[in-house]
Enzyme design. Structure first.
Site, PDB file in Angstrom:
ATOM      1  N   SER A  20       0.828  -1.215   0.000  1.00  0.00           N
ATOM      2  CA  SER A  20       0.000   0.000   0.000  1.00  0.00           C
ATOM      3  C   SER A  20       0.857   1.258   0.000  1.00  0.00           C
ATOM      4  O   SER A  20       0.332   2.368  -0.074  1.00  0.00           O
ATOM      5  CB  SER A  20      -0.960   0.006   1.192  1.00  0.00           C
ATOM      6  N   ASN A 107      -2.844  -2.043  13.017  1.00  0.00           N
ATOM      7  CA  ASN A 107      -4.294  -1.848  12.883  1.00  0.00           C
ATOM      8  C   ASN A 107      -4.771  -0.567  13.570  1.00  0.00           C
ATOM      9  O   ASN A 107      -5.557   0.192  13.001  1.00  0.00           O
ATOM     10  CB  ASN A 107      -5.049  -3.063  13.427  1.00  0.00           C
ATOM     11  N   HIS A 153     -38.772  23.875 -14.011  1.00  0.00           N
ATOM     12  CA  HIS A 153     -38.731  23.032 -15.222  1.00  0.00           C
ATOM     13  C   HIS A 153     -37.851  23.672 -16.305  1.00  0.00           C
ATOM     14  O   HIS A 153     -38.028  23.393 -17.490  1.00  0.00           O
ATOM     15  CB  HIS A 153     -40.137  22.784 -15.793  1.00  0.00           C
ATOM     16  N   GLU A 287     -17.595  22.382 -16.647  1.00  0.00           N
ATOM     17  CA  GLU A 287     -17.979  21.029 -17.083  1.00  0.00           C
ATOM     18  C   GLU A 287     -17.235  19.968 -16.279  1.00  0.00           C
ATOM     19  O   GLU A 287     -17.776  18.908 -15.948  1.00  0.00           O
ATOM     20  CB  GLU A 287     -17.687  20.853 -18.570  1.00  0.00           C
ATOM     21  N   TYR A 314     -10.309  -6.069  12.033  1.00  0.00           N
ATOM     22  CA  TYR A 314      -9.642  -5.635  10.812  1.00  0.00           C
ATOM     23  C   TYR A 314      -9.580  -6.748   9.761  1.00  0.00           C
ATOM     24  O   TYR A 314      -9.335  -7.908  10.083  1.00  0.00           O
ATOM     25  CB  TYR A 314      -8.203  -5.183  11.145  1.00  0.00           C
ATOM     26  N   LYS A 322      -8.157   3.878   1.449  1.00  0.00           N
ATOM     27  CA  LYS A 322      -7.492   5.169   1.259  1.00  0.00           C
ATOM     28  C   LYS A 322      -7.600   5.763  -0.153  1.00  0.00           C
ATOM     29  O   LYS A 322      -7.899   6.964  -0.280  1.00  0.00           O
ATOM     30  CB  LYS A 322      -6.031   5.066   1.717  1.00  0.00           C
TER      31      LYS A 322
END
Ligand code: ARG
Length: 457
Positions: A20, A107, A153, A287, A314, A322
Site C-alpha cells: 500500500s 491496525n 422546469h 464542465e 480488521y 485510502k
C-alpha cells in the site's frame, strides 16, 4: 517485520498485491505524529526507558526531515508507510527502534493516521467552502436588485433577483460546511492503543496519546476502533453532497454562458478555446466540476462496497479505504477552488438577464395576485382570468403590460388601470418580500446576515 514464522518469502504477486506504500505514503506526516505521541506515552508510563523514548522520538524527526526533503521511498517489501518508517528508523538509531511498536499494532496505527488525515481534509474543505461563501455573498450583494428570470422546469416562471439566486448556493454551502463540521466532531476520538483488536496488557495511557494528537477522548471499544471506517464514509458523504451542489452551480454557469442565454461572460482564466472553431470559448472548468461530482460520488460508493459485510475486526480489504478518499479529497479541493474563481470573476450580463425576465409572461402570477388583492377574486378564478390574458398577449406577440386596458377589461371588467403598476418585473420582485423571498430588500437582509456569519463585518 514478520518473517519469524515463515519458511519462504512472499511471491512477486504477493508483494505487489499487498503493497500500500504507493498510496499510503500520503499519510507520512500523520504516521510520524502518531508514533511520536505513542513513544512519548511509552516513556512517560515507564514501558520503555526515557532514554530510548528520546532516541526514538529524535530518530522519527530525522525520518520526517528526510521525507520532507526527498519524499517517501517506495519499497514494496516494506508494504506500507508504517513499516517503511520503522525500518528507516532502525537504520538510523539501531535496535532501540524495535521498542516503538510495543503496545501497538498497525491496525490501530493506520486507523489513527487515517483519522488524522481525514480530519485535516474536513478542515481543508471547510476553509475552501468559506472562501466560496464569501465570493457568493459579495456577488449577491452587488446584484441584490438585478433582475433575471427565475425558472421551474427550466421554463420561465417568475422574475427573481440574481442576488437571490446566488444566495441559494450560499445556503447549500452553509449546509455542506455543517456536514463537514459534524463529521469532524464525530470522528475526533483516538483509536490509538486499541492495538491489534483486543487492547493491550501494557499499562498504556490512551488519554495522553489522544490529547497529544488533538482528539477529544480515546475510543471506547478496541474491536470497533480498528475496523471502523465510518469517519472516512462520513467525509465522503459530505464530499459527495458538496460535489453535487457544486455540479449544480457549474451547470448554471454552463447554461448561462451558452449563446442563446448569454447571461454571463465567464472569466478567460477558467475557460478554454477550441482548436478548430476560433470563436469558441468553452466552460471546461465548469464542465469538469460537473463531471468530477461523478467520481467523488463513485469514491463513496467504492468505500461503502469495500466495507459492506466485513466481520469484526480488521480485514485487509480495509487497506483499500485510502485511494477513494485521497482521490475524492483532491478533486473536491479543485472543484471548490474552480467554482470560487468562477463566482468571483464572472461578468453578469444584467441587461440580458433583465430582457429575458420580460419574456415568457413571468409576471402572470402578479396579475393573478393583483386580482385577488384588489378585486377580492378567489385565486383559482384569478388564475383562469390571467390565463386568458396571457393567451391574448401571446396571440398578439406582446407582453402582458402591453395589452390595452379595454382588452383586459373585456376579459374581466374588475381590472382597472392600477394593474399596470403590478405587471413590471421590478414590481414583481419587490412584491415578494416574504421572509426568504426574492425582493431586493429581503436579499440585502440575508446578505447582511451572511456577512456577519462569515466575519466580513
Ligand atoms: N497497510 C495496512 C492498511 O492500510 C496497514 C494495516 C495492516 N494490518 C494488518 N493486520 N496487516 O490497512
Amino acid at each position: 517485520m514478520w518473517g519469524g514464522r515463515f519458511a519462504e518469502g512472499p511471491s512477486a504477486i504477493m508483494r505487489e498485491i499487498n503493497a500500500s506504500i504507493p498510496f499510503d505514503k500520503a499519510l507520512w506526516r500523520q504516521d510520524i505524529a502518531a508514533s511520536k505521541a505513542h513513544v512519548a506515552m511509552l516513556g512517560a508510563q515507564g514501558i520503555v526507558s526515557v532514554e530510548d523514548a528520546a532516541l526514538i522520538s529524535g530518530g522519527l524527526d530525522q525520518v520526517a526531515a528526510e521525507y520532507e526533503a526527498s519524499g517517501v521511498p517506495e519499497n514494496w517489501d516494506l508494504e506500507d508507510i508504517h513499516m517503511t518508517t520503522e525500518s528507516r528508523l532502525a537504520e538510523l538509531i539501531g535496535p532501540a527502534a524495535g521498542r516503538l511498536h510495543t503496545a501497538r499494532s498497525r491496525n490501530d496505527q493506520v486507523a489513527t493516521d487515517f483519522r488524522l488525515w481525514v480530519r485535516d481534509a474536513c478542515e481543508q474543505a471547510d476553509a475552501g467552502l468559506a472562501a466560496l461563501q464569501r465570493a457568493l455573498v459579495i456577488r449577491a450583494g452587488e446584484h441584490a436588485g438585478s433582475i433575471m428570470p427565475g425558472f421551474t422546469h427550466l421554463q420561465t416562471a417568475q422574475p427573481v433577483t440574481l442576488g437571490h439566486h446566488l444566495m441559494a448556493y450560499y445556503e447549500m454551502v452553509r449546509r455542506d460546511r455543517s456536514r463537514f463540521a459534524d463529521a469532524r466532531a464525530r470522528m475526533n476520538e483516538s483509536p490509538l492503543g486499541s492495538a491489534a483488536l483486543a487492547g493491550t496488557g501494557f499499562p498504556i495511557d490512551r488519554a495522553m496519546t489522544a490529547g497529544a494528537l488533538g482528539f477529544d477522548r480515546p475510543t471506547a471499544n478496541s474491536l470497533d476502533s480498528v475496523s471502523d471506517r465510518d469517519f472516512a464514509l462520513d467525509y465522503l458523504m459530505a464530499a459527495s453532497q458538496c460535489a453535487l451542489h457544486l455540479s449544480r452551480l457549474a451547470e448554471e454557469f454552463i447554461i448561462w454562458a451558452s449563446q442563446p442565454f448569454g447571461f454571463v461572460r465567464l472569466p478567460d482564466s477558467l475557460s478554454t478555446g477550441s482548436s478548430i472553431m476560433p470563436q469558441k470559448k468553452n466552460p471546461d472548468a465548469a464542465e469538469l466540476v460537473r463531471g468530477h461530482a461523478g467520481r467523488i460520488i463513485g469514491s463513496l460508493t467504492s468505500l461503502m462496497i469495500t466495507m459492506k459485510g466485513l466481520p469484526l475486526a480488521y480485514s485487509k480489504d480495509m487497506q483499500d479505504d485510502k485511494p477513494p478518499v485521497f482521490e475524492a479529497a483532491g478533486l473536491l479541493t479543485l472543484c471548490i477552488a474552480a467554482m470560487t474563481g468562477m463566482v468571483e470573476a464572472t461578468t453578469f450580463r444584467t441587461d440580458r438577464m433583465r430582457a429575458a425576465a420580460e419574456l415568457g409572461y413571468a409576471t402572470a402570477t402578479d396579475l393573478a395576485d393583483w386580482l385577488v388583492r384588489q378585486a377580492n377574486i378567489p385565486f383559482r378564478e384569478a388564475h383562469h382570468i390571467t390565463g386568458a390574458a396571457v393567451k391574448l398577449a401571446e396571440s398578439r406577440g406582446v407582453a402582458l403590460d402591453q395589452l390595452p386596458l379595454e382588452d383586459l377589461q373585456a376579459i374581466d371588467p374588475r381590472i382597472d388601470e392600477r394593474v399596470y403598476g403590478a405587471l413590471s418585473v421590478e414590481a414583481s420582485v419587490a412584491a415578494r418580500a416574504s421572509h426568504g423571498g426574492t425582493a431586493p430588500d429581503q436579499v440585502r437582509l440575508r446578505v447582511a446576515e451572511a456577512r456577519v456569519a462569515l466575519g466580513l463585518e
